[in-house]
Design a protein around this motif. Structure first.
Motif, PDB file in Angstrom:
ATOM      1  N   PRO A  78       0.879  -1.136  -0.174  1.00 12.88           N
ATOM      2  CA  PRO A  78       0.012   0.065   0.004  1.00 12.88           C
ATOM      3  C   PRO A  78       0.937   1.298   0.231  1.00 12.88           C
ATOM      4  O   PRO A  78       1.930   1.373   0.797  1.00 12.88           O
ATOM      5  CB  PRO A  78      -0.825  -0.226   1.446  1.00 12.88           C
ATOM      6  CG  PRO A  78      -0.600  -1.327   1.815  1.00 12.88           C
ATOM      7  CD  PRO A  78       0.919  -1.903   1.367  1.00 12.88           C
ATOM      8  N   VAL A  79       0.657   2.404  -0.874  1.00  5.05           N
ATOM      9  CA  VAL A  79       1.267   3.403  -1.077  1.00  5.05           C
ATOM     10  C   VAL A  79       0.438   4.545  -0.859  1.00  5.05           C
ATOM     11  O   VAL A  79      -0.758   4.711  -1.304  1.00  5.05           O
ATOM     12  CB  VAL A  79       1.856   3.345  -2.468  1.00  5.05           C
ATOM     13  CG1 VAL A  79       2.699   4.621  -2.528  1.00  5.05           C
ATOM     14  CG2 VAL A  79       2.947   2.326  -2.584  1.00  5.05           C
ATOM     15  N   LEU A  80       0.932   5.516  -0.137  1.00  6.25           N
ATOM     16  CA  LEU A  80       0.205   6.574   0.287  1.00  6.25           C
ATOM     17  C   LEU A  80       0.859   8.122   0.198  1.00  6.25           C
ATOM     18  O   LEU A  80       2.019   8.393   0.474  1.00  6.25           O
ATOM     19  CB  LEU A  80      -0.297   6.650   1.807  1.00  6.25           C
ATOM     20  CG  LEU A  80      -1.107   8.001   2.395  1.00  6.25           C
ATOM     21  CD1 LEU A  80      -2.352   8.138   1.652  1.00  6.25           C
ATOM     22  CD2 LEU A  80      -1.179   7.904   3.832  1.00  6.25           C
ATOM     23  N   GLY A  81       0.418   8.912  -0.792  1.00  7.45           N
ATOM     24  CA  GLY A  81       1.124  10.254  -1.004  1.00  7.45           C
ATOM     25  C   GLY A  81       0.332  11.343  -0.298  1.00  7.45           C
ATOM     26  O   GLY A  81      -1.041  11.352  -0.303  1.00  7.45           O
ATOM     27  N   VAL A  82       1.096  12.098   0.547  1.00 11.22           N
ATOM     28  CA  VAL A  82       0.524  13.095   1.626  1.00 11.22           C
ATOM     29  C   VAL A  82       0.907  14.289   1.046  1.00 11.22           C
ATOM     30  O   VAL A  82       2.275  14.679   0.789  1.00 11.22           O
ATOM     31  CB  VAL A  82       0.885  12.681   2.910  1.00 11.22           C
ATOM     32  CG1 VAL A  82       0.241  13.973   3.923  1.00 11.22           C
ATOM     33  CG2 VAL A  82       0.173  11.552   3.544  1.00 11.22           C
ATOM     34  N   LEU A  93      -5.555  12.817  -7.368  1.00  7.35           N
ATOM     35  CA  LEU A  93      -6.625  11.655  -7.050  1.00  7.35           C
ATOM     36  C   LEU A  93      -6.986  10.875  -8.220  1.00  7.35           C
ATOM     37  O   LEU A  93      -7.288   9.969  -8.256  1.00  7.35           O
ATOM     38  CB  LEU A  93      -7.938  12.516  -6.489  1.00  7.35           C
ATOM     39  CG  LEU A  93      -8.038  12.960  -5.298  1.00  7.35           C
ATOM     40  CD1 LEU A  93      -9.033  13.803  -4.860  1.00  7.35           C
ATOM     41  CD2 LEU A  93      -7.542  12.009  -4.215  1.00  7.35           C
ATOM     42  N   PRO A  94      -6.895  11.454  -9.587  1.00  6.06           N
ATOM     43  CA  PRO A  94      -6.942  10.674 -10.560  1.00  6.06           C
ATOM     44  C   PRO A  94      -6.174   9.528 -10.792  1.00  6.06           C
ATOM     45  O   PRO A  94      -6.472   8.538 -11.546  1.00  6.06           O
ATOM     46  CB  PRO A  94      -7.223  11.597 -11.684  1.00  6.06           C
ATOM     47  CG  PRO A  94      -7.518  12.793 -11.279  1.00  6.06           C
ATOM     48  CD  PRO A  94      -6.748  12.895  -9.858  1.00  6.06           C
ATOM     49  N   PHE A  95      -4.923   9.446 -10.185  1.00  8.09           N
ATOM     50  CA  PHE A  95      -4.063   8.486 -10.264  1.00  8.09           C
ATOM     51  C   PHE A  95      -4.263   7.415  -9.304  1.00  8.09           C
ATOM     52  O   PHE A  95      -3.564   6.464  -9.241  1.00  8.09           O
ATOM     53  CB  PHE A  95      -2.578   9.064 -10.108  1.00  8.09           C
ATOM     54  CG  PHE A  95      -2.307  10.079 -11.252  1.00  8.09           C
ATOM     55  CD1 PHE A  95      -1.744   9.714 -12.528  1.00  8.09           C
ATOM     56  CD2 PHE A  95      -2.667  11.297 -11.067  1.00  8.09           C
ATOM     57  CE1 PHE A  95      -1.279  10.402 -13.426  1.00  8.09           C
ATOM     58  CE2 PHE A  95      -2.306  12.046 -12.073  1.00  8.09           C
ATOM     59  CZ  PHE A  95      -1.794  11.730 -13.252  1.00  8.09           C
ATOM     60  N   GLU A  96      -5.132   7.354  -8.343  1.00  7.82           N
ATOM     61  CA  GLU A  96      -5.562   6.368  -7.415  1.00  7.82           C
ATOM     62  C   GLU A  96      -5.881   5.291  -7.765  1.00  7.82           C
ATOM     63  O   GLU A  96      -6.568   4.897  -8.881  1.00  7.82           O
ATOM     64  CB  GLU A  96      -6.510   7.127  -6.209  1.00  7.82           C
ATOM     65  CG  GLU A  96      -6.123   8.008  -5.201  1.00  7.82           C
ATOM     66  CD  GLU A  96      -6.990   8.310  -4.227  1.00  7.82           C
ATOM     67  OE1 GLU A  96      -8.207   8.018  -4.299  1.00  7.82           O
ATOM     68  OE2 GLU A  96      -6.582   8.668  -3.184  1.00  7.82           O
ATOM     69  N   ASP A  97      -5.576   3.997  -7.029  1.00  9.64           N
ATOM     70  CA  ASP A  97      -6.169   2.747  -7.419  1.00  9.64           C
ATOM     71  C   ASP A  97      -6.355   2.087  -5.980  1.00  9.64           C
ATOM     72  O   ASP A  97      -6.187   2.690  -5.056  1.00  9.64           O
ATOM     73  CB  ASP A  97      -5.189   2.114  -8.397  1.00  9.64           C
ATOM     74  CG  ASP A  97      -3.704   1.865  -7.862  1.00  9.64           C
ATOM     75  OD1 ASP A  97      -3.563   1.680  -6.564  1.00  9.64           O
ATOM     76  OD2 ASP A  97      -2.991   1.767  -8.684  1.00  9.64           O
TER      77      ASP A  97
END
Length: 285
Positions: A78-82, A93-97
């Motif tokens: 799991p990867v989270l950009g903050v 947000l459009p790059f989320e999966d």
């Protein structure tokens, strides 16, 4: 995809946000070399431990690049950009999966119940702060780490060719400890210890003064590099490695395994509790 619950106000300041593609590639490569088990670990049912990219900037390139690299070791990571700038989060947000998320936040990470961070990368974030703010910022960041989790925090040049970073580990008792100071170069700009000084992290950049730990270390490394300068004829990597061995012989606790050195990583092993001031000086283990 559901949004996370409302968080408390993000702690921190908006960065300039100018990050070139692949600027932090060597950071990810080091993490894969240094602690692959932390990347590969499997979360317990119902729990999520993220790789967190704090302060990814105007565009989410660094987060997405890290997800691709680190998932070679763990496809389910799991990867989270903050980011502290709401507009930057909206653009990402459009790059989320289902494995990659972007959230508004700061040093107080925007984590939900049963979420934590296994790895936190924070580059070129603290450089704009005052030195007295560094310790509290990292302790706040460390509150979101799982036991055994790692923070890598530092400063890189615009192309990621040269950087220096703190390594911090959260112990089982919840305390955040300094684990080392890491120097990295890809040798594109040559080699001598002085090239790292402009990239020292905020806790050391203003402490290149007589009597300070970092000043003593850098002077010893310069001495070691001068003593081994004849090796330069064999190549910069060989000189870098030889200077590290000479630095060890001078009594400094540096990592001398061949593979990290050949790849341009020198780790000065340090130890001490962050809350006791170990970011700024050596303390008894």
């Amino acid at each position: 995809m559901p949004r996370p619950p409302r968080q408390s106000r993000p702690q921190g300041q908006i960065t300039r946000g100018k990050t070139a593609r692949n600027r932090l590639r060597r950071v990810d490569n080091f993490l894969c070399l240094y602690d692959p088990g932390l990347i590969r670990r499997t979360d317990a049912p119902g729990e999520v431990s993220y790789y967190v990219d704090l302060g990814y900037g105007e565009e989410p390139f660094t987060t997405l690049e890290s997800a691709e690299r680190l998932r070679r070791l763990n496809p389910a990571l799991p990867v989270l950009g903050v980011e502290i700038d709401p507009q930057r989060v909206e653009r990402a947000l459009p790059f989320e999966d289902d494995r990659t998320h972007f959230r508004l936040g700061g040093f107080n990470l925007p984590l939900q119940p049963r979420e934590s961070a296994r790895l936190i990368r924070a580059f070129n974030v603290l450089r704009q702060y005052d030195e007295f703010e560094v310790q509290d910022a990292l302790l706040t960041l460390g509150a979101g780490l799982m036991p055994g989790g790692l923070i890598i925090e530092g400063t890189a040049d615009p192309f990621g060719r040269i950087w220096v970073a703190n390594l911090l580990r959260k112990r089982a008792d919840g305390d955040l400890w300094v684990e080392g100071l890491l120097f990295s170069t890809n040798f594109r700009w040559g080699f001598e210890p002085a090239i790292f000084q402009p990239r020292l992290p905020k806790n050391f950049i203003h402490r290149m003064l007589p009597g300070e730990t970092i000043d003593a270390f850098m002077n010893a490394w310069k001495q070691a590099a001068l003593a081994t300068i004849s090796v330069r004829t064999l190549g910069l990597r060989q000189w870098f490695c030889a200077s590290a061995l000479a630095l060890r012989d001078l009594g400094w606790p540096v990592e001398t395994r061949r593979r990290p050195l050949q790849q341009g990583y020198l780790l000065w092993k340090r130890s001490g509790r962050v809350s006791d001031g170990a970011l700024f000086r050596d303390l008894p283990a």
